[in-house]
Design a protein around this motif. Structure first.
Motif, PDB file in Angstrom:
ATOM      1  N   LEU A 138     -49.982  75.680  -3.699  1.00  0.00           N
ATOM      2  CA  LEU A 138     -49.285  74.504  -3.012  1.00  0.00           C
ATOM      3  C   LEU A 138     -50.488  74.205  -1.684  1.00  0.00           C
ATOM      4  O   LEU A 138     -50.813  72.946  -1.260  1.00  0.00           O
ATOM      5  CB  LEU A 138     -47.992  74.502  -2.499  1.00  0.00           C
ATOM      6  N   GLY A 139     -50.716  75.293  -1.024  1.00  0.00           N
ATOM      7  CA  GLY A 139     -51.336  75.380   0.064  1.00  0.00           C
ATOM      8  C   GLY A 139     -52.794  75.028  -0.093  1.00  0.00           C
ATOM      9  O   GLY A 139     -53.262  74.011   0.714  1.00  0.00           O
ATOM     10  N   ALA A 140     -53.425  75.443  -1.224  1.00  0.00           N
ATOM     11  CA  ALA A 140     -54.604  75.270  -1.497  1.00  0.00           C
ATOM     12  C   ALA A 140     -54.642  73.448  -1.788  1.00  0.00           C
ATOM     13  O   ALA A 140     -55.749  73.171  -1.502  1.00  0.00           O
ATOM     14  CB  ALA A 140     -55.198  76.113  -2.603  1.00  0.00           C
ATOM     15  N   SER A 141     -53.753  73.093  -2.667  1.00  0.00           N
ATOM     16  CA  SER A 141     -54.016  71.617  -3.138  1.00  0.00           C
ATOM     17  C   SER A 141     -53.704  70.780  -1.806  1.00  0.00           C
ATOM     18  O   SER A 141     -54.508  69.763  -1.975  1.00  0.00           O
ATOM     19  CB  SER A 141     -52.867  71.438  -4.104  1.00  0.00           C
ATOM     20  N   VAL A 142     -52.933  71.214  -0.908  1.00  0.00           N
ATOM     21  CA  VAL A 142     -52.932  70.207   0.415  1.00  0.00           C
ATOM     22  C   VAL A 142     -54.276  70.521   1.031  1.00  0.00           C
ATOM     23  O   VAL A 142     -54.745  69.352   1.576  1.00  0.00           O
ATOM     24  CB  VAL A 142     -51.772  70.650   1.247  1.00  0.00           C
ATOM     25  N   ALA A 143     -54.684  71.628   1.130  1.00  0.00           N
ATOM     26  CA  ALA A 143     -55.841  71.666   1.991  1.00  0.00           C
ATOM     27  C   ALA A 143     -57.090  70.941   1.100  1.00  0.00           C
ATOM     28  O   ALA A 143     -57.918  70.503   1.817  1.00  0.00           O
ATOM     29  CB  ALA A 143     -56.189  73.158   2.043  1.00  0.00           C
ATOM     30  N   LEU A 144     -57.366  71.059  -0.165  1.00  0.00           N
ATOM     31  CA  LEU A 144     -58.224  70.435  -0.762  1.00  0.00           C
ATOM     32  C   LEU A 144     -58.319  69.036  -0.940  1.00  0.00           C
ATOM     33  O   LEU A 144     -59.093  68.370  -1.109  1.00  0.00           O
ATOM     34  CB  LEU A 144     -58.276  70.989  -2.204  1.00  0.00           C
ATOM     35  N   SER A 145     -56.704  68.364  -0.755  1.00  0.00           N
ATOM     36  CA  SER A 145     -56.660  67.004  -0.965  1.00  0.00           C
ATOM     37  C   SER A 145     -57.206  66.435   0.412  1.00  0.00           C
ATOM     38  O   SER A 145     -57.605  65.134   0.435  1.00  0.00           O
ATOM     39  CB  SER A 145     -55.330  66.637  -1.325  1.00  0.00           C
ATOM     40  N   GLY A 146     -56.900  66.995   1.520  1.00  0.00           N
ATOM     41  CA  GLY A 146     -57.324  66.243   2.743  1.00  0.00           C
ATOM     42  C   GLY A 146     -56.117  65.478   3.200  1.00  0.00           C
ATOM     43  O   GLY A 146     -55.372  65.074   2.542  1.00  0.00           O
ATOM     44  N   CYS A 147     -56.318  65.090   4.516  1.00  0.00           N
ATOM     45  CA  CYS A 147     -55.650  63.788   4.787  1.00  0.00           C
ATOM     46  C   CYS A 147     -56.454  62.596   5.201  1.00  0.00           C
ATOM     47  O   CYS A 147     -57.545  62.764   5.515  1.00  0.00           O
ATOM     48  CB  CYS A 147     -54.947  64.358   6.275  1.00  0.00           C
ATOM     49  N   ALA A 148     -55.755  61.627   4.960  1.00  0.00           N
ATOM     50  CA  ALA A 148     -56.206  60.146   5.448  1.00  0.00           C
ATOM     51  C   ALA A 148     -56.336  60.081   6.832  1.00  0.00           C
ATOM     52  O   ALA A 148     -55.555  60.403   7.517  1.00  0.00           O
ATOM     53  CB  ALA A 148     -55.717  59.057   4.724  1.00  0.00           C
ATOM     54  N   THR A 149     -57.463  59.770   7.292  1.00  0.00           N
ATOM     55  CA  THR A 149     -57.832  59.326   8.577  1.00  0.00           C
ATOM     56  C   THR A 149     -57.496  57.914   9.086  1.00  0.00           C
ATOM     57  O   THR A 149     -57.040  57.277   8.120  1.00  0.00           O
ATOM     58  CB  THR A 149     -59.211  59.590   8.953  1.00  0.00           C
ATOM     59  N   THR A 150     -57.145  57.699  10.267  1.00  0.00           N
ATOM     60  CA  THR A 150     -56.913  56.663  10.643  1.00  0.00           C
ATOM     61  C   THR A 150     -57.645  55.413  10.348  1.00  0.00           C
ATOM     62  O   THR A 150     -57.422  54.306   9.941  1.00  0.00           O
ATOM     63  CB  THR A 150     -56.529  56.260  12.158  1.00  0.00           C
ATOM     64  N   GLY A 151     -59.111  55.746  10.266  1.00  0.00           N
ATOM     65  CA  GLY A 151     -60.154  54.751  10.080  1.00  0.00           C
ATOM     66  C   GLY A 151     -59.912  54.533   8.447  1.00  0.00           C
ATOM     67  O   GLY A 151     -60.212  53.190   7.890  1.00  0.00           O
ATOM     68  N   GLN A 152     -59.580  55.371   7.750  1.00  0.00           N
ATOM     69  CA  GLN A 152     -59.566  55.328   6.121  1.00  0.00           C
ATOM     70  C   GLN A 152     -58.455  54.385   5.917  1.00  0.00           C
ATOM     71  O   GLN A 152     -58.468  53.379   5.205  1.00  0.00           O
ATOM     72  CB  GLN A 152     -59.352  56.401   5.423  1.00  0.00           C
ATOM     73  N   LEU A 153     -57.346  54.573   6.906  1.00  0.00           N
ATOM     74  CA  LEU A 153     -55.976  53.715   6.616  1.00  0.00           C
ATOM     75  C   LEU A 153     -56.492  52.235   7.049  1.00  0.00           C
ATOM     76  O   LEU A 153     -55.856  51.224   6.626  1.00  0.00           O
ATOM     77  CB  LEU A 153     -54.861  54.252   7.313  1.00  0.00           C
TER      78      LEU A 153
END
Length: 95
Positions: A14-29
């Motif tokens: 789970l930790g690896a999948s979260v780390a690999l998926s990344g988070c959306a930045t404000t610019g992307q949103l």
């Protein structure tokens, strides 16, 4: 120990999948929001154009119906006139 290893493996996965998926930045949103607004504007424009096309089609249908009624009336008058002329010709032949 087997359950503990499964738990550790699950948490690591789970930790690896979260780390690999990344988070959306404000610019992307903001970019996604801008795209959504553009799509909504296009949809509204298409809806407006469809309404205009429907109104034009209804108007054309009304004009066609009036023309058909006029043609039917002209045809009825033509048949009536032809009948009258035919009767007049027959009368003249008997005289």
């Amino acid at each position: 120990m087997n359950k503990r290893m499964k738990y550790v493996f699950t948490v690591a996965a789970l930790g690896a999948s979260v780390a690999l998926s990344g988070c959306a930045t404000t610019g992307q949103l903001e970019e996604v929001k801008a795209q959504l607004n553009a799509v909504q504007a296009d949809a509204n424009a298409a809806k407006s154009e469809a309404g205009s096309a429907r109104a034009a089609a209804n108007e054309a249908k009304d004009v066609a119906n009036r023309a058909l009624n006029t043609a039917n009336e002209a045809n009825a008058r033509s048949i009536e006139t032809e009948t009258k002329i035919d009767r007049m010709f027959k009368r003249s032949m008997y005289k």
